[in-house]
Write a protein that holds these residues in place. Structure first.
Motif, PDB file in Angstrom:
ATOM      1  N   GLU A 155       0.825  -1.203   0.000  1.00 10.58           N
ATOM      2  CA  GLU A 155       0.000   0.000   0.000  1.00 10.58           C
ATOM      3  C   GLU A 155       0.865   1.261   0.000  1.00 10.58           C
ATOM      4  OE1 GLU A 155      -2.517   2.194   3.422  1.00 10.58           O
ATOM      5  OE2 GLU A 155      -3.096   0.099   3.060  1.00 10.58           O
ATOM      6  N   LEU A 156       1.977   1.231   0.726  1.00 10.36           N
ATOM      7  CA  LEU A 156       2.874   2.381   0.805  1.00 10.36           C
ATOM      8  C   LEU A 156       3.790   2.497  -0.410  1.00 10.36           C
ATOM      9  CD1 LEU A 156       3.857   2.112   4.567  1.00 10.36           C
ATOM     10  CD2 LEU A 156       2.376   3.844   3.519  1.00 10.36           C
ATOM     11  N   GLY A 157       3.742   1.501  -1.286  1.00  9.31           N
ATOM     12  CA  GLY A 157       4.584   1.539  -2.475  1.00  9.31           C
ATOM     13  C   GLY A 157       6.045   1.253  -2.175  1.00  9.31           C
ATOM     14  N   GLU A 158       6.311   0.551  -1.087  1.00 10.95           N
ATOM     15  CA  GLU A 158       7.694   0.243  -0.722  1.00 10.95           C
ATOM     16  C   GLU A 158       8.158  -1.059  -1.371  1.00 10.95           C
ATOM     17  OE1 GLU A 158       8.457   0.536   3.450  1.00 10.95           O
ATOM     18  OE2 GLU A 158       7.877   2.630   3.511  1.00 10.95           O
ATOM     19  N   PRO A 160       8.945  -2.579  -5.687  1.00 12.03           N
ATOM     20  CA  PRO A 160       9.792  -3.745  -5.458  1.00 12.03           C
ATOM     21  C   PRO A 160      10.919  -3.402  -4.501  1.00 12.03           C
ATOM     22  CG  PRO A 160      10.285  -2.820  -7.595  1.00 12.03           C
ATOM     23  CD  PRO A 160       9.129  -2.027  -7.025  1.00 12.03           C
ATOM     24  N   PHE A 161      11.508  -4.442  -3.978  1.00 11.75           N
ATOM     25  CA  PHE A 161      12.469  -4.260  -2.910  1.00 11.75           C
ATOM     26  C   PHE A 161      13.878  -4.013  -3.430  1.00 11.75           C
ATOM     27  CE2 PHE A 161       9.374  -7.317  -0.875  1.00 11.75           C
ATOM     28  CZ  PHE A 161       8.681  -6.313  -0.213  1.00 11.75           C
ATOM     29  N   PRO A 162      14.386  -2.777  -3.302  1.00  8.69           N
ATOM     30  CA  PRO A 162      15.800  -2.570  -3.603  1.00  8.69           C
ATOM     31  C   PRO A 162      16.653  -3.235  -2.520  1.00  8.69           C
ATOM     32  CG  PRO A 162      14.694  -0.478  -3.129  1.00  8.69           C
ATOM     33  CD  PRO A 162      13.697  -1.569  -2.952  1.00  8.69           C
ATOM     34  N   ALA A 163      17.881  -3.457  -2.824  1.00  4.27           N
ATOM     35  CA  ALA A 163      18.766  -4.203  -1.924  1.00  4.27           C
ATOM     36  C   ALA A 163      18.925  -3.523  -0.574  1.00  4.27           C
ATOM     37  CB  ALA A 163      20.129  -4.387  -2.576  1.00  4.27           C
ATOM     38  N   ASP A 164      18.576  -4.222   0.470  1.00  5.08           N
ATOM     39  CA  ASP A 164      18.884  -3.908   1.866  1.00  5.08           C
ATOM     40  C   ASP A 164      18.433  -2.533   2.352  1.00  5.08           C
ATOM     41  OD1 ASP A 164      19.832  -5.066   4.200  1.00  5.08           O
ATOM     42  OD2 ASP A 164      21.689  -3.934   4.073  1.00  5.08           O
ATOM     43  N   ASP A 165      17.381  -1.965   1.789  1.00  6.39           N
ATOM     44  CA  ASP A 165      16.852  -0.704   2.299  1.00  6.39           C
ATOM     45  C   ASP A 165      15.907  -0.998   3.459  1.00  6.39           C
ATOM     46  OD1 ASP A 165      18.202   0.726   0.413  1.00  6.39           O
ATOM     47  OD2 ASP A 165      16.464   1.111  -0.861  1.00  6.39           O
ATOM     48  N   PRO A 166      15.810  -0.094   4.431  1.00  8.19           N
ATOM     49  CA  PRO A 166      14.868  -0.311   5.539  1.00  8.19           C
ATOM     50  C   PRO A 166      13.428  -0.118   5.067  1.00  8.19           C
ATOM     51  CG  PRO A 166      15.972   1.796   5.789  1.00  8.19           C
ATOM     52  CD  PRO A 166      16.612   1.114   4.604  1.00  8.19           C
ATOM     53  N   VAL A 167      12.523  -0.860   5.678  1.00 13.11           N
ATOM     54  CA  VAL A 167      11.095  -0.676   5.464  1.00 13.11           C
ATOM     55  C   VAL A 167      10.639   0.271   6.559  1.00 13.11           C
ATOM     56  CG1 VAL A 167       8.840  -1.805   5.503  1.00 13.11           C
ATOM     57  CG2 VAL A 167      10.775  -2.938   4.413  1.00 13.11           C
ATOM     58  N   CYS A 168      10.010   1.388   6.181  1.00 16.26           N
ATOM     59  CA  CYS A 168       9.693   2.443   7.147  1.00 16.26           C
ATOM     60  C   CYS A 168       8.252   2.428   7.633  1.00 16.26           C
ATOM     61  CB  CYS A 168      10.001   3.812   6.533  1.00 16.26           C
ATOM     62  SG  CYS A 168      11.717   3.969   6.023  1.00 16.26           S
ATOM     63  N   GLY A 169       7.337   1.843   6.912  1.00 18.68           N
ATOM     64  CA  GLY A 169       5.928   1.991   7.222  1.00 18.68           C
ATOM     65  C   GLY A 169       5.320   0.929   8.107  1.00 18.68           C
ATOM     66  N   VAL A 170       6.109   0.041   8.689  1.00 16.03           N
ATOM     67  CA  VAL A 170       5.559  -1.034   9.492  1.00 16.03           C
ATOM     68  C   VAL A 170       5.802  -0.721  10.968  1.00 16.03           C
ATOM     69  CG1 VAL A 170       5.616  -3.496   9.996  1.00 16.03           C
ATOM     70  CG2 VAL A 170       5.937  -2.700   7.654  1.00 16.03           C
ATOM     71  N   SER A 171       4.730  -0.454  11.677  1.00 18.99           N
ATOM     72  CA  SER A 171       4.813  -0.112  13.096  1.00 18.99           C
ATOM     73  C   SER A 171       5.555  -1.165  13.896  1.00 18.99           C
ATOM     74  CB  SER A 171       3.398  -0.038  13.674  1.00 18.99           C
ATOM     75  OG  SER A 171       2.976   1.247  13.800  1.00 18.99           O
ATOM     76  N   GLY A 172       6.464  -0.725  14.718  1.00 17.89           N
ATOM     77  CA  GLY A 172       7.211  -1.618  15.594  1.00 17.89           C
ATOM     78  C   GLY A 172       8.390  -2.284  14.936  1.00 17.89           C
ATOM     79  N   MET A 173       8.534  -2.129  13.644  1.00 19.43           N
ATOM     80  CA  MET A 173       9.634  -2.784  12.935  1.00 19.43           C
ATOM     81  C   MET A 173      10.611  -1.776  12.342  1.00 19.43           C
ATOM     82  SD  MET A 173       9.001  -6.073  13.236  1.00 19.43           S
ATOM     83  CE  MET A 173       9.711  -7.035  11.937  1.00 19.43           C
ATOM     84  N   GLU A 174      10.435  -0.496  12.662  1.00 18.80           N
ATOM     85  CA  GLU A 174      11.342   0.534  12.150  1.00 18.80           C
ATOM     86  C   GLU A 174      12.761   0.207  12.591  1.00 18.80           C
ATOM     87  OE1 GLU A 174       8.748   1.179  14.180  1.00 18.80           O
ATOM     88  OE2 GLU A 174       7.367   2.477  13.103  1.00 18.80           O
ATOM     89  N   GLY A 175      13.688   0.295  11.665  1.00 18.37           N
ATOM     90  CA  GLY A 175      15.080   0.018  11.975  1.00 18.37           C
ATOM     91  C   GLY A 175      15.415  -1.465  12.074  1.00 18.37           C
ATOM     92  N   ILE A 176      14.420  -2.324  11.987  1.00 14.23           N
ATOM     93  CA  ILE A 176      14.644  -3.777  12.097  1.00 14.23           C
ATOM     94  C   ILE A 176      14.372  -4.456  10.762  1.00 14.23           C
ATOM     95  CG2 ILE A 176      13.907  -5.926  13.195  1.00 14.23           C
ATOM     96  CD1 ILE A 176      13.135  -4.219  15.640  1.00 14.23           C
ATOM     97  N   LEU A 177      13.199  -4.191  10.195  1.00 13.97           N
ATOM     98  CA  LEU A 177      12.759  -4.854   8.975  1.00 13.97           C
ATOM     99  C   LEU A 177      13.438  -4.209   7.773  1.00 13.97           C
ATOM    100  CD1 LEU A 177      10.824  -7.006   7.895  1.00 13.97           C
ATOM    101  CD2 LEU A 177       9.061  -5.245   7.755  1.00 13.97           C
ATOM    102  N   ARG A 178      14.112  -5.062   6.996  1.00  9.04           N
ATOM    103  CA  ARG A 178      14.804  -4.588   5.806  1.00  9.04           C
ATOM    104  C   ARG A 178      14.260  -5.348   4.604  1.00  9.04           C
ATOM    105  NH1 ARG A 178      18.433  -1.299   7.572  1.00  9.04           N
ATOM    106  NH2 ARG A 178      19.674  -1.062   5.708  1.00  9.04           N
ATOM    107  N   ARG A 179      14.417  -4.706   3.450  1.00 13.49           N
ATOM    108  CA  ARG A 179      13.962  -5.334   2.219  1.00 13.49           C
ATOM    109  C   ARG A 179      14.975  -6.351   1.751  1.00 13.49           C
ATOM    110  NH1 ARG A 179      12.609   0.415  -0.221  1.00 13.49           N
ATOM    111  NH2 ARG A 179      10.866   0.873   1.109  1.00 13.49           N
TER     112      ARG A 179
END
Length: 179
Positions: A155-158, A160-179
């Motif tokens: 939904e946020l348009g994050e 296709p996944f570029p290499a190793d960028d952080p996913v910013c729109g997922v609550s509680g997973m900021e700084g943890i979840l990477r593409r």
């Protein structure tokens, strides 16, 4: 007083064919064996040979396999593996369960199936054949949150996944979840 004959408990354990999901199911199988339960550990032909060569299975653990429908050299990406398991794998699984309803070689019939929660066909087929079944999800809470967050990522348009960028729109997973 008449007592009903006791039926030996025989659990078929069927994990999703990925190492991180196989290991917890092997621990479950070992615990069931320690409790005196007959256990059959079912896996794909591709992974079963790798499991057997990596370490000796616990004594009394019966190992069986079904084809996953992919060539040996296939990388087994999730969606391709899922599609193949739902077709080729599920047909072989149904045939195996049908044959396991009869006792053979001092092994009682399968009385219960514990299948990985990512394979709903496994519990559906068992229940269709009259075998009680339950789905057991072995992945972590973080993995569950990541899976449940995928619609938000799209939904946020994050993607296709570029290499190793952080996913910013997922609550509680900021700084943890990477593409």
């Amino acid at each position: 007083m008449d007592s009903a004959p006791t039926v030996a408990v025989h659990v078929l354990v069927f994990p999703w064919p990925r190492q991180g999901l196989i290991n917890p199911m092997l621990h479950l199988a070992t615990a069931l064996l320690d409790a005196g339960v007959h256990v059959t550990f079912l896996h794909t032909e591709h992974n079963l040979s790798r499991i057997a060569s990596a370490r000796a299975p616990p004594p009394r653990l019966r190992l069986l396999s079904i084809p996953d429908g992919l060539p040996d050299d296939h990388p087994r990406h999730y969606m391709e593996l899922m599609e193949s398991m739902c077709t080729t794998g599920s047909a072989a699984y149904r045939a195996l369960l049908l044959s396991s309803l009869l006792p053979a070689d001092d092994v009682p019939p399968v009385t219960c199936v514990v299948a990985d929660g990512t394979m709903p066909f496994a519990t559906d087929i068992a229940e269709d054949l009259g075998i009680p079944a339950l789905a057991f999800c072995t992945f972590s809470a973080c993995s569950s949150l990541a899976f449940m967050s995928m619609p938000k990522v799209f939904e946020l348009g994050e993607n296709p996944f570029p290499a190793d960028d952080p996913v910013c729109g997922v609550s509680g997973m900021e700084g943890i979840l990477r593409r």
